[in-house]
Design a protein around this motif. Structure first.
Motif, short mmCIF file in Angstrom:
data_model
loop_
_atom_site.label_atom_id
_atom_site.label_comp_id
_atom_site.label_asym_id
_atom_site.label_seq_id
_atom_site.Cartn_x
_atom_site.Cartn_y
_atom_site.Cartn_z
N ASP A 180 0.83 -1.16 -0.13
CA ASP A 180 0.08 -0.02 0.04
C ASP A 180 1.09 1.28 -0.09
O ASP A 180 0.37 2.39 0.26
CB ASP A 180 -0.85 0.33 1.19
CG ASP A 180 -2.01 -1.00 1.03
OD1 ASP A 180 -2.49 -1.62 -0.04
OD2 ASP A 180 -2.38 -1.79 2.17
N GLY A 181 2.02 1.06 0.10
CA GLY A 181 3.14 2.42 -0.10
C GLY A 181 2.89 3.19 1.28
O GLY A 181 2.91 4.40 1.11
N LEU A 182 2.79 2.52 2.50
CA LEU A 182 2.76 3.14 3.67
C LEU A 182 4.09 3.97 3.92
O LEU A 182 5.13 3.28 3.55
CB LEU A 182 2.40 2.38 4.77
CG LEU A 182 0.87 1.39 4.44
CD1 LEU A 182 0.89 0.32 5.61
CD2 LEU A 182 -0.17 2.39 4.69
N PRO A 183 3.89 4.78 4.75
CA PRO A 183 5.28 5.38 4.99
C PRO A 183 6.12 4.52 6.31
O PRO A 183 5.39 3.77 6.98
CB PRO A 183 4.89 6.74 5.86
CG PRO A 183 3.29 6.91 5.73
CD PRO A 183 2.86 5.69 5.35
N ARG A 184 7.24 4.70 6.01
CA ARG A 184 8.21 3.65 6.71
C ARG A 184 8.24 4.08 8.23
O ARG A 184 8.43 5.02 8.59
CB ARG A 184 9.66 3.76 6.16
CG ARG A 184 10.41 2.79 6.93
CD ARG A 184 11.83 2.76 6.05
NE ARG A 184 11.80 2.32 4.78
CZ ARG A 184 12.79 1.92 3.99
NH1 ARG A 184 14.05 2.29 4.37
NH2 ARG A 184 12.75 1.76 2.60
N PRO A 185 7.79 3.10 8.94
CA PRO A 185 8.02 3.48 10.58
C PRO A 185 9.10 3.93 10.99
O PRO A 185 10.30 3.49 10.45
CB PRO A 185 7.31 2.11 11.11
CG PRO A 185 6.77 1.42 10.00
CD PRO A 185 7.25 1.85 8.87
N PRO A 186 9.25 4.83 12.07
CA PRO A 186 10.42 5.13 12.80
C PRO A 186 11.30 4.04 12.84
O PRO A 186 11.03 3.26 13.86
CB PRO A 186 9.79 6.07 13.77
CG PRO A 186 8.52 6.52 13.55
CD PRO A 186 8.01 5.53 12.63
N GLY A 187 12.78 3.99 12.45
CA GLY A 187 13.56 3.06 13.10
C GLY A 187 13.63 1.77 12.21
O GLY A 187 14.51 0.97 12.32
N LEU A 188 12.70 1.80 11.29
CA LEU A 188 12.40 0.45 10.62
C LEU A 188 13.51 0.61 9.41
O LEU A 188 13.61 1.70 8.52
CB LEU A 188 11.20 0.27 9.76
CG LEU A 188 11.14 -0.94 8.75
CD1 LEU A 188 11.33 -2.14 9.89
CD2 LEU A 188 9.74 -0.82 8.18
N ARG A 189 14.53 -0.25 9.28
CA ARG A 189 15.63 -0.25 8.23
C ARG A 189 15.49 -1.50 7.47
O ARG A 189 16.45 -2.40 7.67
CB ARG A 189 17.04 -0.16 8.54
CG ARG A 189 17.04 1.32 9.26
CD ARG A 189 18.32 1.93 9.92
NE ARG A 189 18.37 3.08 10.33
CZ ARG A 189 17.99 3.68 11.48
NH1 ARG A 189 17.55 2.78 12.24
NH2 ARG A 189 17.94 5.07 11.79
N PRO A 190 14.59 -1.74 6.71
CA PRO A 190 14.70 -3.23 5.95
C PRO A 190 15.85 -3.31 4.98
O PRO A 190 16.41 -2.29 4.58
CB PRO A 190 13.22 -3.21 5.26
CG PRO A 190 12.90 -1.58 4.93
CD PRO A 190 13.54 -0.92 6.18
N ASP A 191 16.29 -4.64 4.76
CA ASP A 191 17.27 -4.76 3.76
C ASP A 191 16.83 -4.45 2.33
O ASP A 191 17.58 -3.94 1.49
CB ASP A 191 17.91 -6.13 3.91
CG ASP A 191 18.50 -6.36 5.07
OD1 ASP A 191 19.57 -5.92 5.36
OD2 ASP A 191 17.83 -7.03 6.10
N ALA A 192 15.56 -4.52 2.14
CA ALA A 192 14.90 -3.90 0.96
C ALA A 192 13.47 -3.67 1.12
O ALA A 192 12.72 -4.48 2.20
CB ALA A 192 15.11 -4.83 -0.26
N GLU A 193 12.87 -2.97 0.35
CA GLU A 193 11.37 -2.63 0.66
C GLU A 193 10.78 -2.84 -0.83
O GLU A 193 11.19 -2.16 -1.70
CB GLU A 193 11.00 -1.38 0.90
CG GLU A 193 9.51 -1.06 1.00
CD GLU A 193 9.31 0.61 1.57
OE1 GLU A 193 8.38 1.22 1.12
OE2 GLU A 193 10.27 0.81 2.48
#
Length: 227
Positions: free
Chosen positions: A197-210
């Protein structure tokens, strides 16, 4: 070297919401058939009963949470004695309509040529009941053989035990920032956030990829293999 890709089930591979909604509509129709009092109960009421019970039962099996939500819905109109039958109606409809997202099967077919594929879920979406039979080399289900729910480290320990490889060789893909991405990373796996859904990235979330679609995943993994 990456050897293994593990997938969350609901809302990652499986388009769960239409199936759940259809199950609830069957229950509501049967409630209305049994008592005029149910005419005053809306679909939003019974859908919201899941949220009303979830916080107190979050660590319980999903089927138990759903039964508690259905019990709450039935209690609205004095039909609590119908719980077993209504649960049977709900789950029959829910599983009959549970299907993979359109981007799931083509992606799995592509990745299978290069990776071992796993299926790992907190829920009760069994792969063979949701259009995903024989797609995976291994499957891990919370509350089976003592496995706790994500984000418990023990869940990911069970995944690694089934995979039989080091954490650095495994990618975990899912729609939940905390349960599928952060928890996987804390266990030493790479975490890919499926953000349909293209949601804003939550604070502190650092996925290896999105990624926005599972169709993007093969190219992401290929870049990692050659980076």
């Amino acid at each position: 070297m990456l050897t293994t890709v593990v997938f969350d089930a609901d809302e990652t591979l499986i388009d769960l919401r239409p199936a759940v909604d259809a199950g609830l509509r069957v229950v509501l129709a049967e409630m209305r058939r049994l008592t005029p009092a149910a005419d005053e109960v809306s679909f939003a009421d019974i859908a919201g009963d899941w949220d009303a019970v979830y916080a107190d039962l979050v660590d319980e099996p999903v089927m138990r949470i759903r039964r508690a939500a259905l019990a709450r819905s039935l209690a609205r109109v004095g039909l609590t004695d119908e719980l077993d039958r209504m649960a049977e109606l709900f789950f029959a409809r829910r599983f009959a309509l549970s299907r993979p997202f359109d981007d799931a099967l083509p992606m799995l077919g592509t990745l299978r040529r290069s990776y071992v594929l796993g299926f790992a879920t907190n829920g009760n979406s069994r792969a063979d009941r949701c259009g995903l039979a024989a797609e995976f080399s291994f499957e891990v289900y919370a509350h089976v053989r003592g496995v706790p729910k994500k984000p418990s480290p023990a869940f990911f320990a069970a995944v690694l035990a089934e995979a039989g490889v080091a954490p650095s060789s495994v990618v975990h893909v899912g729609d939940s920032p905390d349960k599928d991405v952060q928890a996987a990373q804390e266990a030493g796996l790479r975490g890919v956030w499926l953000n349909r859904d293209g949601l804003p990235r939550p604070p502190g979330l650092r996925p290896d990829a999105e990624v926005r679609s599972l169709a993007e995943l093969p190219s992401v993994l290929e870049r990692w293999q050659y980076s």
